[in-house]
Structure formats: structure tokens, C-alpha cells
Scaffold this motif. Structure first.
Motif, mmCIF file in Angstrom:
data_model
loop_
_atom_site.group_PDB
_atom_site.id
_atom_site.type_symbol
_atom_site.label_atom_id
_atom_site.label_comp_id
_atom_site.label_asym_id
_atom_site.label_seq_id
_atom_site.Cartn_x
_atom_site.Cartn_y
_atom_site.Cartn_z
ATOM 1 N N THR A 1 0.840 -1.191 0.000
ATOM 2 C CA THR A 1 0.000 0.000 0.000
ATOM 3 C C THR A 1 0.870 1.234 0.000
ATOM 4 N N THR A 2 0.316 2.298 -0.548
ATOM 5 C CA THR A 2 1.026 3.575 -0.579
ATOM 6 C C THR A 2 0.350 4.532 0.375
ATOM 7 N N THR A 3 1.135 5.386 0.988
ATOM 8 C CA THR A 3 0.598 6.363 1.930
ATOM 9 C C THR A 3 -0.017 7.524 1.150
ATOM 10 N N ALA A 4 -1.286 7.860 1.502
ATOM 11 C CA ALA A 4 -1.962 8.955 0.813
ATOM 12 C C ALA A 4 -1.295 10.280 1.160
ATOM 13 N N THR A 5 -1.213 11.158 0.181
ATOM 14 C CA THR A 5 -0.650 12.476 0.436
ATOM 15 C C THR A 5 -1.629 13.309 1.257
ATOM 16 N N LEU A 6 -1.113 14.406 1.794
ATOM 17 C CA LEU A 6 -1.979 15.307 2.557
ATOM 18 C C LEU A 6 -3.118 15.820 1.689
ATOM 19 N N THR A 7 -2.821 16.110 0.417
ATOM 20 C CA THR A 7 -3.855 16.620 -0.479
ATOM 21 C C THR A 7 -4.956 15.591 -0.681
ATOM 22 N N GLU A 8 -4.581 14.332 -0.899
ATOM 23 C CA GLU A 8 -5.576 13.290 -1.090
ATOM 24 C C GLU A 8 -6.424 13.107 0.162
ATOM 25 N N ARG A 9 -5.785 13.127 1.312
ATOM 26 C CA ARG A 9 -6.522 12.987 2.567
ATOM 27 C C ARG A 9 -7.475 14.171 2.782
ATOM 28 N N TYR A 10 -7.019 15.366 2.409
ATOM 29 C CA TYR A 10 -7.851 16.564 2.576
ATOM 30 C C TYR A 10 -9.074 16.491 1.669
ATOM 31 N N GLU B 1 2.631 22.443 0.235
ATOM 32 C CA GLU B 1 1.382 21.685 0.322
ATOM 33 C C GLU B 1 0.699 21.928 1.671
ATOM 34 N N ARG B 2 1.446 21.856 2.744
ATOM 35 C CA ARG B 2 0.895 22.050 4.080
ATOM 36 C C ARG B 2 0.330 23.462 4.238
ATOM 37 N N ALA B 3 1.018 24.468 3.712
ATOM 38 C CA ALA B 3 0.559 25.844 3.837
ATOM 39 C C ALA B 3 -0.745 26.065 3.067
ATOM 40 N N VAL B 4 -0.844 25.499 1.853
ATOM 41 C CA VAL B 4 -2.063 25.659 1.045
ATOM 42 C C VAL B 4 -3.256 25.023 1.736
ATOM 43 N N LEU B 5 -3.101 23.809 2.248
ATOM 44 C CA LEU B 5 -4.204 23.115 2.911
ATOM 45 C C LEU B 5 -4.602 23.812 4.207
ATOM 46 N N THR B 6 -3.622 24.389 4.914
ATOM 47 C CA THR B 6 -3.927 25.142 6.134
ATOM 48 C C THR B 6 -4.780 26.355 5.812
ATOM 49 N N GLU B 7 -4.449 27.032 4.697
ATOM 50 C CA GLU B 7 -5.232 28.212 4.309
ATOM 51 C C GLU B 7 -6.660 27.843 3.921
#
Length: 319
Positions: free
Chosen positions: A2-11, A53-59
Motif C-alpha cells: 500500500t502507498t501512503t496517501a498524500t496530505l492533499t488526497e486525505r484533505y 502543500e501544508r501551507a495551502v491546505l492550512t489556508e
């Protein structure tokens, strides 16, 4: 493997999972595009991919809030569309319902002959219960209206603007108090000299003859004090805390004095009670009920006068 989902996919998954199935793909595509563009803009400014990526999702914020926006689903209990109507109705009901619940239970318990402790305990419990029920049911109704998107039918227009008020300090109030004083004095002397009921003989006064002269003089003094208070309030063009305190004291003294006389059998003329009630077959139990109702009125009207005075004082202070 299995592959770990990225933060974007999880969001994106957290955002679309509460949406209707038919819109999930469109929202996913929109979010993937907008997030990718925002990340690319930050990469162009020299940020590291993970940090960008983290900054965009936080916004973008909480995905639940974002999903509510896509679904046009309110996250507040009562929104601005309904809140003012809700708040105005709730305040009116909280002024009226608990007071009537308290008064009704007190009167019912007194008529039932309950002891003082039971009367107070039952009335307080009923009052608290009425407050809870009013708050819950009114809130529930408007909660349903909010979620259903129904129209309350209440529309504001300029005709609803309130007229300027004198807060109970107008000329009409002073005149009304003086007229009430004159009528009260006239009624007392009419009762003593002419009587209000035809007896076929000498008049039978309603008030006990033993009140003359000092008891009647005391009551008349209270009436005069009320009239003078109205004149003072009018002269100041507003109710003040001092006026409200004096009004409270006068009302309490009137209620306490008249209720004491009623309980001791010294307020109403026994001859009048016999002529109108006892001689016409009214039982002792009925007389007790009439006495309780009379006592209730002797307390209720001064209590309302106290509340009214403090309401006018509060309005005057706000203005």
C-alpha cells in the motif's frame, strides 16, 4: 503493498465524503486543480514542496467547513436570516409564559389549600420548567426552519419603525395618575356614604367600617404618593432608579397592608359579605376561594406595577 496517501488526497477525501455522490467527482476535480495551482505558485516562490502543500491546505481550513459551503449547509444553530425573529419571539415568550406559569400555579395551589412551602416549591419548579420548555421548543422550531430553508413570512418595512417613547414619563401618565387618584378617593367615599349595591335600606359599604378613619387615611396617602410620584417623573421627563425604588416601596406597602387586612378579616365589611354571598347560599369553601382570588389580585397588580416601573427605568437609562 500500500502507498501512503498524500496530505492533499486525505484533505480532498475528508471534504467530499459528506457530499452527495453525484457531486463528489466534480468537487474532487475542482479541489485537485485549485490546490495544485496554489502549490505551484508557492513552489515558484522557492518554497519546498512539503511546506507548500501544508501551507495551502492550512489556508483552505477545516474540510468540514469547506464541505458545508459546497453543500450550502449551515453550521450555525440559528442563522442571521431567522435570528432576529427568533430572538424577539423568545424574549416575548420568556417575559410572558414563566410569569403566567408562576401566577397560575400559585393561584391553583392556594385554591387547593396547599401549605406555603408547597406553594413556593411547586411554583418555582413550574417557572423553571416553563423557561426550559420555551427555550427548547422555540429553538427547535427555528432550527428546523433554518435547515428546511422555509420562509417565516415576517418581512421588515419602514412602517414597523417604533414611535418615539417617553418611557412612561409623558404628560398622559401624570394626568392618568391624578385621575385615578380622584376616582379612587371618590369610590371610597361613595362606598361609605351611598354604597354600590342596592339593599332596600341603608347602604352597606364594601370596605370594613373599622378602617375609618386611620386605615382609609393610610390608603389615601398611598394613592396620593403614587400621584405625586407620577408628577415628579413627568417633571424629570424620565424614570430614574430613585423613582423606581419609591414606586417599589409604595407597591410593596400597599400589597402587604391590604393582604394583612384581608387575611385578618378587616378589609371587607362582614355585613356586606353576608348580604351578597352568605345569605344567598354561598358556601364557606366558595368564600375561601373568593378570598384567595382577592388576595392574589392584591399581590399581582402591585407586582406588575413594580415590574413596569423598572422596565421604564431601564428604557430611560438606555436612551
Amino acid at each position: 503493498m500500500t502507498t501512503t496517501a498524500t496530505l492533499t488526497e486525505r484533505y480532498i477525501s475528508a471534504t467530499i465524503r459528506s457530499l452527495a455522490p453525484e457531486v463528489q467527482d466534480d468537487v474532487r476535480a475542482e479541489l485537485e486543480g485549485s490546490i495544485a495551482d496554489a502549490i505551484d505558485a508557492r513552489l515558484d516562490q522557492g518554497e519546498a514542496p512539503a511546506e507548500a502543500e501544508r501551507a495551502v491546505l492550512t489556508e483552505l481550513g477545516d474540510p468540514g467547513i469547506l464541505a458545508a459551503g459546497y453543500a450550502d449547509r449551515p453550521l450555525h444553530l440559528i442563522g442571521p436570516k431567522y435570528f432576529l425573529v427568533y430572538w424577539r419571539l423568545l424574549k416575548v415568550l420568556l417575559w410572558i409564559v414563566p410569569a403566567f406559569a408562576f401566577a397560575g400555579v400559585v393561584l391553583g395551589q392556594l385554591l387547593d389549600g396547599a401549605p406555603t412551602g408547597t406553594v413556593i416549591g411547586t411554583a418555582v419548579a413550574a417557572t423553571i420548567g416553563s423557561i426550559v420548555h420555551v427555550g427548547f421548543w422555540v429553538t427547535l422550531v427555528f432550527f428546523i426552519l433554518e435547515r428546511a430553508g422555509a420562509d417565516t413570512g415576517v418581512k421588515w418595512n419602514v412602517d414597523q419603525l417604533p414611535e418615539p417613547t417617553q418611557n412612561g414619563a409623558g404628560r398622559a401618565d401624570a394626568i392618568a395618575s391624578i385621575v385615578f387618584l380622584a376616582l379612587g378617593v371618590g369610590a371610597v367615599f361613595w362606598d361609605a356614604l351611598l354604597g354600590f349595591f342596592p339593599t332596600g335600606g341603608a347602604p352597606i359599604p364594601i370596605l370594613a367600617p373599622g378602617l375609618w378613619p386611620w386605615g382609609i387615611a393610610f390608603f389615601l396617602a398611598l394613592f396620593i404618593a403614587e400621584a405625586l410620584l407620577a408628577v415628579v417623573v413627568y417633571a424629570h421627563r424620565r424614570w430614574t432608579i430613585g423613582a423606581a425604588v419609591v414606586n417599589t416601596l409604595l407597591a410593596v406597602v400597599f400589597a402587604a397592608w391590604s393582604l394583612t387586612l384581608l387575611v385578618r378579616g378587616e378589609l371587607l365589611n362582614p355585613e356586606f359579605l353576608s348580604f351578597v354571598f352568605t345569605d344567598n347560599g354561598v358556601t364557606d369553601e366558595t368564600m375561601r376561594i373568593l378570598t384567595v382570588i382577592t388576595g392574589f389580585c392584591l399581590v399581582a397588580f402591585p407586582a406588575w406595577d413594580i415590574v413596569d416601573g423598572w422596565i421604564k427605568t431601564a428604557r430611560a437609562r438606555r436612551s
